[in-house]
Motif scaffolding. Structure first.
Motif, mmCIF file in Angstrom:
data_model
loop_
_atom_site.group_PDB
_atom_site.id
_atom_site.type_symbol
_atom_site.label_atom_id
_atom_site.label_comp_id
_atom_site.label_asym_id
_atom_site.label_seq_id
_atom_site.Cartn_x
_atom_site.Cartn_y
_atom_site.Cartn_z
ATOM 1 N N ASP A 1 21.457 2.943 -1.804
ATOM 2 C CA ASP A 1 20.249 3.312 -2.553
ATOM 3 C C ASP A 1 20.485 4.728 -3.077
ATOM 4 O O ASP A 1 19.839 5.681 -2.658
ATOM 5 N N LYS B 1 15.329 5.547 -4.293
ATOM 6 C CA LYS B 1 14.060 4.922 -4.685
ATOM 7 C C LYS B 1 13.419 4.095 -3.572
ATOM 8 O O LYS B 1 12.319 3.616 -3.711
ATOM 9 N N HIS C 1 14.450 1.170 -2.351
ATOM 10 C CA HIS C 1 14.703 -0.266 -2.430
ATOM 11 C C HIS C 1 16.025 -0.500 -3.157
ATOM 12 O O HIS C 1 16.536 0.394 -3.816
ATOM 13 N N LEU C 2 16.546 -1.701 -3.014
ATOM 14 C CA LEU C 2 17.750 -2.097 -3.737
ATOM 15 C C LEU C 2 17.382 -3.149 -4.766
ATOM 16 O O LEU C 2 16.611 -4.065 -4.470
ATOM 17 N N ASP C 3 17.934 -3.004 -5.958
ATOM 18 C CA ASP C 3 17.772 -4.078 -6.932
ATOM 19 C C ASP C 3 18.837 -5.135 -6.634
ATOM 20 O O ASP C 3 19.655 -4.967 -5.717
ATOM 21 N N GLN C 4 18.827 -6.210 -7.384
ATOM 22 C CA GLN C 4 19.746 -7.305 -7.094
ATOM 23 C C GLN C 4 21.205 -6.856 -7.166
ATOM 24 O O GLN C 4 22.012 -7.223 -6.314
ATOM 25 N N ASP D 1 14.337 -10.953 -0.281
ATOM 26 C CA ASP D 1 13.193 -10.417 -1.031
ATOM 27 C C ASP D 1 11.932 -11.209 -0.674
ATOM 28 O O ASP D 1 11.453 -12.040 -1.441
ATOM 29 N N ASP E 1 9.357 -9.401 -5.247
ATOM 30 C CA ASP E 1 9.149 -8.355 -6.245
ATOM 31 C C ASP E 1 10.451 -7.894 -6.903
ATOM 32 O O ASP E 1 10.480 -6.885 -7.597
ATOM 33 N N GLN E 2 11.533 -8.649 -6.681
ATOM 34 C CA GLN E 2 12.847 -8.354 -7.250
ATOM 35 C C GLN E 2 13.447 -7.047 -6.715
ATOM 36 O O GLN E 2 14.272 -6.412 -7.371
ATOM 37 N N LYS E 3 13.026 -6.660 -5.509
ATOM 38 C CA LYS E 3 13.555 -5.485 -4.817
ATOM 39 C C LYS E 3 13.663 -5.840 -3.342
ATOM 40 O O LYS E 3 12.861 -6.626 -2.834
ATOM 41 N N THR F 1 13.684 -3.931 0.326
ATOM 42 C CA THR F 1 13.474 -2.688 1.066
ATOM 43 C C THR F 1 14.338 -2.691 2.332
ATOM 44 O O THR F 1 14.841 -3.741 2.736
#
Length: 111
Positions: A44, A48, A50-53, A89, A93-95, A97
């Motif tokens: 990360d 932020k 969270h990690l995106d895909q 996920d 939410d496409q993130k 945590t």
């Protein structure tokens, strides 16, 4: 990163060693959360929370490569990691945590 690979990818049926006298045994779910927390900043990078895909797939693919004695088809690994992102996920939410990732790894460890 190896801590997570060892914890998350270990067989659930593995026999746990006895803790030395005077040492508090940490529940496995807390071990997973601590390992994720320790390695989270490396993945990360923007902080932020969270990690995106893409970040998630990169981390999970690296973990799988560390835990595998032989090279695997990159397309299959990516497909597996994308599906794992979908599963991790939990709120869609496409993130992902740290909490979601820890829960996902802990559930996989228990199977």
């Amino acid at each position: 990163m190896l801590r997570i690979a060892v914890i998350a990818l270990a067989a659930a049926s593995a026999v746990q060693a006895q803790e030395p006298v005077g040492r508090t045994k940490v529940p496995p779910s807390q071990e997973v959360a601590a390992a994720v927390a320790a390695d989270w900043p490396q993945h990360d990078r923007s902080g932020k929370g969270h990690l995106d895909q893409g970040e998630f797939v990169g981390w999970l693919s690296a973990l799988r490569a560390e835990g595998s004695p032989r090279a695997e088809d990159p397309i299959r690994v990516k497909s597996w990691a994308v599906e794992s992102f979908r599963q991790a996920d939990s709120d869609n939410d496409q993130k992902v945590t740290p909490e979601e990732f820890s829960k996902f790894l802990d559930e996989k460890r228990r199977k």
